[in-house]
Scaffold this active site. Structure first.
Site, mmCIF file in Angstrom:
data_model
loop_
_atom_site.group_PDB
_atom_site.id
_atom_site.type_symbol
_atom_site.label_atom_id
_atom_site.label_comp_id
_atom_site.label_asym_id
_atom_site.label_seq_id
_atom_site.Cartn_x
_atom_site.Cartn_y
_atom_site.Cartn_z
ATOM 1 N N GLU A 149 33.130 54.240 47.732
ATOM 2 C CA GLU A 149 33.502 53.096 48.580
ATOM 3 C C GLU A 149 32.850 53.271 49.940
ATOM 4 O O GLU A 149 32.983 54.342 50.522
ATOM 5 C CB GLU A 149 35.021 53.028 48.735
ATOM 6 C CG GLU A 149 35.698 52.686 47.429
ATOM 7 C CD GLU A 149 37.202 52.555 47.535
ATOM 8 O OE1 GLU A 149 37.734 52.659 48.657
ATOM 9 O OE2 GLU A 149 37.854 52.369 46.511
ATOM 10 N N HIS B 194 38.974 47.330 48.661
ATOM 11 C CA HIS B 194 40.145 48.213 48.795
ATOM 12 C C HIS B 194 41.159 47.618 49.784
ATOM 13 O O HIS B 194 41.455 48.224 50.820
ATOM 14 C CB HIS B 194 39.712 49.627 49.236
ATOM 15 C CG HIS B 194 40.727 50.683 48.916
ATOM 16 N ND1 HIS B 194 40.389 51.982 48.620
ATOM 17 C CD2 HIS B 194 42.080 50.640 48.862
ATOM 18 C CE1 HIS B 194 41.491 52.693 48.402
ATOM 19 N NE2 HIS B 194 42.525 51.897 48.547
ATOM 20 N N ARG C 221 42.416 53.950 42.083
ATOM 21 C CA ARG C 221 41.297 54.643 42.713
ATOM 22 C C ARG C 221 40.081 54.486 41.808
ATOM 23 O O ARG C 221 40.216 54.497 40.574
ATOM 24 C CB ARG C 221 41.579 56.136 42.896
ATOM 25 C CG ARG C 221 42.580 56.479 43.998
ATOM 26 C CD ARG C 221 42.021 56.236 45.406
ATOM 27 N NE ARG C 221 42.941 56.662 46.439
ATOM 28 C CZ ARG C 221 43.893 55.883 46.980
ATOM 29 N NH1 ARG C 221 44.028 54.630 46.582
ATOM 30 N NH2 ARG C 221 44.668 56.347 47.931
ATOM 31 N N ALA D 195 44.313 46.223 48.718
ATOM 32 C CA ALA D 195 45.562 45.881 48.026
ATOM 33 C C ALA D 195 46.797 45.961 48.923
ATOM 34 O O ALA D 195 47.749 45.210 48.736
ATOM 35 C CB ALA D 195 45.738 46.744 46.784
HETATM 36 C C1 GLV Z 1 45.749 52.996 49.455
HETATM 37 O O1 GLV Z 1 44.856 53.054 48.691
HETATM 38 C C2 GLV Z 1 46.926 53.810 49.355
HETATM 39 O O2 GLV Z 1 46.918 54.805 48.624
HETATM 40 O O3 GLV Z 1 47.911 53.476 50.022
#
Ligand code: GLV
Length: 333
Positions: free
Chosen positions: A266, A285, A237, A287
């Site tokens: 963000e 963001h 984060r 991932a």
């Molecule tokens: C994304 O950021 C999550 O926490 O899954």
């Protein structure tokens, strides 16, 4: 049967699962998160909400949703909802653990490799016509193979990153609230104090959840302890670091570079100084953003709602309501 508000279009069979359980599903049609007033309106009539990390559900919003029995966050992190506040109001909060760890670790490694080998800088220059010749001194980066990786936060994502690092013959140091002897044994990772990890790592990758304890965990002092060539990777984060301290550390070459999938705020405003630094790679963001993983997350989030609305304990609860709404028997707590 219940009424479920889904705050964005979701992939996979999430909506189907909710409908198959007999619920009415209302999906917010916009590409952007519902504004607060729309969220307030939708939640006031909802029994369940399937939410994203971009939906901030504070006490007032939850308190204004008298029928709401479950907030099911389609994410592993849930810093957008306070679990204790939800529990006091009798609302379950659930998340999607497990299913996104490998995909997120892939991305952390992609960022690490890209930053180490200047993939983004050289690609940008190539598109702009900057490729004049093979150069013996151009775009020199750092070897990942055999380097030292410092992992801060050895949960499921940190562990998945460590597994990848082994394939690159990296020395792996980790720091975690609790030591993980089983992971040390399985993966040959070494526990280190924060100071020791920061001083030794060529790459530092952070994998802690955002909590009051981890907010601004990495700041001026910590960047100052890193090696001058160190590359800092953040897929956790934005607010687990002091972003101004990062800008300063990059400008002053206190560290070598940063690869960030998360920022504060963000999206990061386009005039932000991080964009003007060449040794920074920023992604929006993403991932967990593979087709398969996002579908699994949506389905898991839907199943958590189905469970609560059927009067069951949801499989992925992160809180325990003092007295769950709509149930004759209260949950303990
Ligand atoms: C994304 O950021 C999550 O926490 O899954």
């Amino acid at each position: 049967m219940g009424h479920v508000f889904v705050t964005r279009t979701i992939p996979g069979r999430g909506v189907e699962i909710l409908q198959a359980a007999g619920h009415t599903v209302d999906v917010w049609p916009g590409d952007l998160p519902p504004p607060r007033a729309a969220l307030e309106r939708a939640l006031s009539a909802a029994d369940g909400a399937l939410t994203m990390v971009t939906d901030r559900l504070d006490r007032d919003l939850l308190a204004g949703a008298p029928r709401l029995r479950v907030v099911s966050n389609m994410a592993v992190g849930y810093d957008n909802v306070d679990p204790a506040v939800a529990a006091k109001l009798g609302i379950w909060l659930t998340n999607t653990p497990g299913v996104l760890a490998e995909t997120t670790a892939d991305m952390a490694f992609a960022l690490l490799l890209a930053a180490a080998r200047k993939v983004n800088e050289s690609e940008r220059d190539t598109r702009a016509g900057g490729w004049k010749t093979w150069s013996p001194t151009g775009y020199l980066g750092q070897d990942v193979f055999g380097a030292t990786l410092g992992i801060i936060g050895m949960g499921e994502i940190g562990t998945a990153v460590a597994r990848r690092a082994r394939g690159f013959s990296m020395r792996i140091l980790y720091h975690n609230r609790k030591r993980r002897p089983e992971i040390e044994e399985e993966l040959g990772v070494e526990y280190a104090g924060m100071d020791e990890l920061l001083a030794a790592a060529d790459f530092v990758s952070v994998h802690v959840p955002l909590t009051p304890e981890t907010r601004q965990l990495i700041g001026h002092v910590e960047f100052g302890q890193m090696r001058p060539q160190a590359i800092f990777v953040n897929t956790a984060r934005g607010t687990v670091i002091d972003q101004d301290a990062l800008v300063e550390a990059l400008r002053s070459k206190t560290i070598g570079g940063a690869a960030l999938d998360v920022t504060d705020p963000e999206p990061l405003p386009i005039e932000h100084p991080l964009y003007s630094l060449p040794n920074v790679l920023i992604t929006p963001h993403i991932a967990s953003a593979s087709h398969a993983t996002r579908a699994r997350m949506a389905e898991m989030a839907a199943r958590n709602i189905v469970a609560v609305l059927a009067g069951e304990v949801p499989p992925n609860a992160v809180n325990k309501p003092f007295k769950a709404r709509g149930q004759a028997a209260s949950a303990e707590g």
